[in-house]
Design a protein around this motif. Structure first.
Motif, PDB file in Angstrom:
ATOM      1  N   ALA A  19       0.113   1.614   5.218  1.00  0.00           N
ATOM      2  CA  ALA A  19       0.155   2.216   3.882  1.00  0.00           C
ATOM      3  C   ALA A  19      -0.975   3.240   3.718  1.00  0.00           C
ATOM      4  CB  ALA A  19       0.052   1.138   2.810  1.00  0.00           C
ATOM      5  N   PHE A  20      -2.145   2.959   4.281  1.00  0.00           N
ATOM      6  CA  PHE A  20      -3.248   3.917   4.214  1.00  0.00           C
ATOM      7  C   PHE A  20      -2.898   5.200   4.962  1.00  0.00           C
ATOM      8  CE2 PHE A  20      -7.136   5.695   6.099  1.00  0.00           C
ATOM      9  CZ  PHE A  20      -7.787   6.076   4.938  1.00  0.00           C
ATOM     10  N   VAL A  21      -2.287   5.060   6.125  1.00  0.00           N
ATOM     11  CA  VAL A  21      -1.875   6.241   6.895  1.00  0.00           C
ATOM     12  C   VAL A  21      -0.852   7.041   6.105  1.00  0.00           C
ATOM     13  CG1 VAL A  21      -0.731   7.006   9.022  1.00  0.00           C
ATOM     14  CG2 VAL A  21      -2.415   5.161   9.103  1.00  0.00           C
ATOM     15  N   TYR A  22       0.106   6.360   5.495  1.00  0.00           N
ATOM     16  CA  TYR A  22       1.082   7.053   4.645  1.00  0.00           C
ATOM     17  C   TYR A  22       0.381   7.796   3.515  1.00  0.00           C
ATOM     18  CZ  TYR A  22       4.873   4.330   6.807  1.00  0.00           C
ATOM     19  OH  TYR A  22       5.764   3.775   7.669  1.00  0.00           O
ATOM     20  N   ASN A  23      -0.600   7.153   2.919  1.00  0.00           N
ATOM     21  CA  ASN A  23      -1.337   7.764   1.819  1.00  0.00           C
ATOM     22  C   ASN A  23      -2.034   9.043   2.276  1.00  0.00           C
ATOM     23  OD1 ASN A  23      -2.451   8.147  -0.707  1.00  0.00           O
ATOM     24  ND2 ASN A  23      -3.569   6.247  -0.724  1.00  0.00           N
ATOM     25  N   VAL A  24      -2.678   9.006   3.430  1.00  0.00           N
ATOM     26  CA  VAL A  24      -3.372  10.189   3.948  1.00  0.00           C
ATOM     27  C   VAL A  24      -2.370  11.286   4.291  1.00  0.00           C
ATOM     28  CG1 VAL A  24      -4.795  11.062   5.845  1.00  0.00           C
ATOM     29  CG2 VAL A  24      -5.386   8.900   4.739  1.00  0.00           C
ATOM     30  N   VAL A  25      -1.259  10.931   4.931  1.00  0.00           N
ATOM     31  CA  VAL A  25      -0.246  11.928   5.301  1.00  0.00           C
ATOM     32  C   VAL A  25       0.333  12.576   4.050  1.00  0.00           C
ATOM     33  CG1 VAL A  25       2.041  12.221   6.337  1.00  0.00           C
ATOM     34  CG2 VAL A  25       0.289  10.893   7.523  1.00  0.00           C
ATOM     35  N   LEU A  26       0.667  11.776   3.057  1.00  0.00           N
ATOM     36  CA  LEU A  26       1.192  12.336   1.811  1.00  0.00           C
ATOM     37  C   LEU A  26       0.157  13.223   1.118  1.00  0.00           C
ATOM     38  CD1 LEU A  26       3.191   9.322   0.331  1.00  0.00           C
ATOM     39  CD2 LEU A  26       4.112  11.480   1.190  1.00  0.00           C
ATOM     40  N   THR A  27      -1.111  12.848   1.215  1.00  0.00           N
ATOM     41  CA  THR A  27      -2.178  13.658   0.620  1.00  0.00           C
ATOM     42  C   THR A  27      -2.283  15.007   1.326  1.00  0.00           C
ATOM     43  OG1 THR A  27      -3.375  11.666   0.008  1.00  0.00           O
ATOM     44  CG2 THR A  27      -4.628  13.711   0.031  1.00  0.00           C
TER      45      THR A  27
ATOM     46  N   CYS B 163      -0.835  10.060  -4.674  1.00  0.00           N
ATOM     47  CA  CYS B 163      -0.052   9.447  -3.590  1.00  0.00           C
ATOM     48  C   CYS B 163      -0.224   7.937  -3.567  1.00  0.00           C
ATOM     49  CB  CYS B 163      -0.442  10.070  -2.252  1.00  0.00           C
ATOM     50  SG  CYS B 163       0.016  11.815  -2.140  1.00  0.00           S
ATOM     51  N   PHE B 164      -1.422   7.469  -3.894  1.00  0.00           N
ATOM     52  CA  PHE B 164      -1.633   6.029  -3.980  1.00  0.00           C
ATOM     53  C   PHE B 164      -0.726   5.424  -5.050  1.00  0.00           C
ATOM     54  CE2 PHE B 164      -3.646   2.295  -5.810  1.00  0.00           C
ATOM     55  CZ  PHE B 164      -3.844   1.519  -4.681  1.00  0.00           C
ATOM     56  N   LEU B 165      -0.653   6.063  -6.206  1.00  0.00           N
ATOM     57  CA  LEU B 165       0.211   5.557  -7.273  1.00  0.00           C
ATOM     58  C   LEU B 165       1.682   5.579  -6.867  1.00  0.00           C
ATOM     59  CD1 LEU B 165      -1.533   7.124 -10.393  1.00  0.00           C
ATOM     60  CD2 LEU B 165      -1.573   4.730  -9.652  1.00  0.00           C
ATOM     61  N   ILE B 166       2.089   6.621  -6.161  1.00  0.00           N
ATOM     62  CA  ILE B 166       3.470   6.693  -5.684  1.00  0.00           C
ATOM     63  C   ILE B 166       3.744   5.551  -4.708  1.00  0.00           C
ATOM     64  CG2 ILE B 166       5.055   8.050  -4.251  1.00  0.00           C
ATOM     65  CD1 ILE B 166       3.752  10.565  -5.539  1.00  0.00           C
ATOM     66  N   LEU B 167       2.836   5.343  -3.783  1.00  0.00           N
ATOM     67  CA  LEU B 167       3.013   4.250  -2.828  1.00  0.00           C
ATOM     68  C   LEU B 167       2.945   2.884  -3.506  1.00  0.00           C
ATOM     69  CD1 LEU B 167       0.922   5.629   0.151  1.00  0.00           C
ATOM     70  CD2 LEU B 167       3.404   5.376   0.040  1.00  0.00           C
ATOM     71  N   LEU B 168       2.144   2.778  -4.551  1.00  0.00           N
ATOM     72  CA  LEU B 168       2.066   1.524  -5.294  1.00  0.00           C
ATOM     73  C   LEU B 168       3.412   1.209  -5.938  1.00  0.00           C
ATOM     74  CD1 LEU B 168       0.179  -0.752  -6.240  1.00  0.00           C
ATOM     75  CD2 LEU B 168      -0.346   0.637  -8.237  1.00  0.00           C
TER      76      LEU B 168
END
Length: 159
Positions: free
Chosen positions: A3-11, A33-38
């Motif tokens: 999830a952290f990797v996804y967050n960085v990639v989306l950022t 992006c964190f809120l979207i992933l949440l």
């Protein structure tokens, strides 16, 4: 961790779309992006969900550590500035609840960062941490205080 990797990639995508490569834009994008992933959390497997709970626990952990450092600094400053220097140094054999190398290292470093205390060694069976303290009037009280604040915080963040 995924999830952290996804967050960085989306950022990074956020920064490309907005065409702004500044630290402030990175932080805004990371938060969005964190809120979207949440919101998409049910799509993640159980280990990735830990990322979201850690995001809430980590700031609390940092605040607790800063508070402990401030309190210890004030106590050490009072002792040093006092004409009689009311210190009672001593060694403590602190029984560990933490088990992993990460947890032991984090706890030992937090103890060392706190003014007036110093982690010295870990027993070979990794069940005891030896600590030197400036104020060891009651060793059991020091052990209980460390367990209730620092060790509990380390366990909360790492498990």
């Amino acid at each position: 961790m995924r999830a952290f990797v996804y967050n960085v990639v989306l950022t990074v995508f956020w920064m490309l779309v907005t065409e702004s490569f500044t630290l402030s834009n990175f932080l805004v994008g990371f938060a969005i992006c964190f809120l979207i992933l949440l919101l998409a959390r049910p799509l993640f497997d159980a280990p990735s969900r830990r990322y979201f709970t850690l995001a809430w626990k980590l700031p609390r952990f940092v605040a607790l550590m800063l508070w402990e450092i401030v309190l210890s600094s004030v106590r050490v400053a009072q002792a040093v500035l006092s004409p009689r220097m009311p210190i009672k140094p001593g060694f403590i054999a602190y029984p560990l609840t933490v088990k992993s190398d990460l947890e032991i290292t984090l706890l030992a470093n937090l103890i060392t960062l706190t003014p007036g205390t110093l982690s010295l060694d870990v027993s070979s069976d990794r069940k005891v941490l030896y600590v030197h303290g400036m104020f060891v009037d009651d060793p059991q009280a020091v052990i209980q205080s460390t367990h209730d604040s620092l060790e509990k915080a380390v366990l909360e963040v790492t498990r």
